[in-house]
Scaffold this active site. Sequence first.
Site, PDB file in Angstrom:
ATOM      1  N   TYR A  24       1.620  13.683  17.226  1.00  0.00           N
ATOM      2  CA  TYR A  24       2.594  14.156  16.318  1.00  0.00           C
ATOM      3  C   TYR A  24       2.190  14.901  15.238  1.00  0.00           C
ATOM      4  CZ  TYR A  24       6.233  13.628  12.783  1.00  0.00           C
ATOM      5  OH  TYR A  24       7.151  13.835  11.814  1.00  0.00           O
TER       6      TYR A  24
HETATM    7  O1  UGB Z   1       5.747   9.754   7.394  1.00  0.00           O
HETATM    8  C1  UGB Z   1       5.680  10.374   8.256  1.00  0.00           C
HETATM    9  O2  UGB Z   1       5.631  11.559   8.571  1.00  0.00           O
HETATM   10  C2  UGB Z   1       6.291   9.655   9.626  1.00  0.00           C
HETATM   11  O3  UGB Z   1       7.267   8.499   9.307  1.00  0.00           O
HETATM   12  C3  UGB Z   1       7.593   7.584  10.358  1.00  0.00           C
HETATM   13  O4  UGB Z   1       6.556   7.351  10.919  1.00  0.00           O
HETATM   14  P1  UGB Z   1       5.962   5.651  10.441  1.00  0.00           P
HETATM   15  O5  UGB Z   1       5.430   5.739   9.012  1.00  0.00           O
HETATM   16  O6  UGB Z   1       4.853   5.396  11.722  1.00  0.00           O
HETATM   17  O7  UGB Z   1       7.272   4.928  10.640  1.00  0.00           O
HETATM   18  P2  UGB Z   1       7.917   3.574  11.426  1.00  0.00           P
HETATM   19  O8  UGB Z   1       7.693   4.044  12.898  1.00  0.00           O
HETATM   20  O9  UGB Z   1       9.032   3.027  11.048  1.00  0.00           O
HETATM   21  O10 UGB Z   1       6.428   2.742  11.031  1.00  0.00           O
HETATM   22  C4  UGB Z   1       6.598   2.028   9.686  1.00  0.00           C
HETATM   23  C5  UGB Z   1       5.531   1.128   9.857  1.00  0.00           C
HETATM   24  O11 UGB Z   1       5.858   0.063  10.681  1.00  0.00           O
HETATM   25  C6  UGB Z   1       4.786  -0.340  11.625  1.00  0.00           C
HETATM   26  N1  UGB Z   1       5.642  -0.662  12.897  1.00  0.00           N
HETATM   27  C7  UGB Z   1       6.308   0.059  13.541  1.00  0.00           C
HETATM   28  C8  UGB Z   1       6.841  -0.512  14.634  1.00  0.00           C
HETATM   29  C9  UGB Z   1       6.742  -1.592  15.156  1.00  0.00           C
HETATM   30  O12 UGB Z   1       7.253  -2.160  15.993  1.00  0.00           O
HETATM   31  N2  UGB Z   1       5.898  -2.463  14.314  1.00  0.00           N
HETATM   32  C10 UGB Z   1       5.348  -1.963  13.326  1.00  0.00           C
HETATM   33  O13 UGB Z   1       4.619  -2.885  12.513  1.00  0.00           O
HETATM   34  C11 UGB Z   1       4.048   0.836  11.787  1.00  0.00           C
HETATM   35  O14 UGB Z   1       2.691   0.460  12.257  1.00  0.00           O
HETATM   36  C12 UGB Z   1       3.944   1.310  10.535  1.00  0.00           C
HETATM   37  O15 UGB Z   1       3.128   0.948   9.514  1.00  0.00           O
HETATM   38  C13 UGB Z   1       8.365   8.598  11.241  1.00  0.00           C
HETATM   39  O16 UGB Z   1       8.728   7.729  12.286  1.00  0.00           O
HETATM   40  C14 UGB Z   1       7.789   9.907  11.639  1.00  0.00           C
HETATM   41  O17 UGB Z   1       8.717  10.570  12.432  1.00  0.00           O
HETATM   42  C15 UGB Z   1       7.064  10.581  10.496  1.00  0.00           C
HETATM   43  O18 UGB Z   1       8.007  11.184   9.788  1.00  0.00           O
END
Ligand code: UGB
Length: 440
Positions: free
Chosen positions: A245
């Site tokens: 991504y």
């Molecule tokens: O800034 C971005 O550019 C991206 O932001 C977002 O990605 P992320 O920051 O990864 O958000 P998100 O999935 O909510 O996980 C948040 C936290 O929860 C943790 N996480 C997640 C899932 C889970 O089951 N458990 C968990 O601990 C996980 O490890 C993480 O630490 C957008 O989805 C992406 O499309 C893109 O725009």
Amino acid sequence: MKMRMLEEDELFPSTPGKVKIERVNHRQFHRCFASTSTMFLWALFLVALTASYLSFQSFVDTSSRYLSASWGGLHWEKQIRASAQPHRADAAGISVLVTGAAGFVGSHVSLALRRRGDGVVGLDNFNSYYDPSLKKARKSLLSSHGVFVVEGDVNDDKLLAKLLEVVDFTHVMHLAAQAGVRYAIENPASYVHSNIAGLVTLLEACKSADPQPAIVWASSSSVYGLNEKVPFSESDRTDQPASLYAATKKAGEEITHTYNHIYGLSITGLRFFTVYGPWGRPDMAYFSFTRNILQGKPITVYRGKDHSDLARDFTYIDDIVKGCLASLDTAEKSTGGGGGGGGGVKKKGPAQYRIFNLGNTSPVTVPTLVSILERHLRMKAKKNVVEMPGNGDVPFTHANISYARAELGYKPTTNLDAGLGKFVKWYLSYYGYTRGRKNV
Ligand SMILES: O=C(O)[C@H]1O[C@H](OP(=O)(O)OP(=O)(O)OC[C@H]2O[C@@H](n3ccc(=O)[nH]c3=O)[C@H](O)[C@@H]2O)[C@H](O)[C@@H](O)[C@H]1O
């Protein structure tokens, strides 16, 4: 010998070529002529049959395209023009094509533009990456505010060309994308399709449009990848993506630069930092945690290898929308000639190229996110804490927003507690809960 041969021929007819060479007497000539003319007629018949089949096929293709296509026609063009028409009293209105308009950020930006009197046309393919009924509900909301959303894909060059022909869009807000960091492990091709091929198709259409619109598009905080220098500044290295991504968003930054350089497209890339809020994305942690807590199901909380908590610079949707509108308002015009595409599009001078962080500047750990949700939901989460799987996640994000503040006046005002409060309120209402208990 000949008799024997004829007999043999009668028993085992020769190929036409052989007949011409071997049968030289009159009788044979007549038979030969008769059989050749019959064959000629048959051939003619077959050619006619094939031709009519092919034209029937093309008729079926064309008609089914018109019958099944969700775009095209005079009535459709009228709806597009009406939706694109600005209604601002100061006559300063802009006309924006918003891709991904039925998405989370796209629907909020479209509404905000509409509310202040700008013209907006949406485009969305309503794919099933997450519940399409939520996208349809956002579309209905937009429609009730006079925003028309076309159902179509950014990879559809004919549709894009038509939209840009029907309306002289001043801006394109490109938010259509395959989102989600971890889903890239499951479906890598969808990222290439939307974030690379789709982006190039859109840029091709914009560079050929006359006038060329200015483009503002969604990059991502994930481009910082394994960068350890905090907070993340736009000038930091972005060559160590941790997920496909992130790699496709980084590629998007390079690709947009090329179109800026060659064709004079005005480009603004926005690195969004984990955007959350009402009408959000069900695949994101804050959303799926809320759903599971309310349903009494366990949630999985990732943590770092050294047992450290993961942290994100969670940014509230209204702050992001302000950053998007400020980017549109400060975008300079494209400098390309437009018209006709190919090598005929010459830029008249250098065009604007910008990249901004749009974050909140205060990272919060995932366990803290969970406890804020628990408080707003008045329910305890069943937590499963596991080591972060190596599937694209980064340990933390933290935005430096001084550049956006200076150029866009960007200043986030909603902290995670207040923002999650608004999200939970929306969630309970949208899914029919009365304080932890579902109505339906
Ligand atoms: O800034 C971005 O550019 C991206 O932001 C977002 O990605 P992320 O920051 O990864 O958000 P998100 O999935 O909510 O996980 C948040 C936290 O929860 C943790 N996480 C997640 C899932 C889970 O089951 N458990 C968990 O601990 C996980 O490890 C993480 O630490 C957008 O989805 C992406 O499309 C893109 O725009």
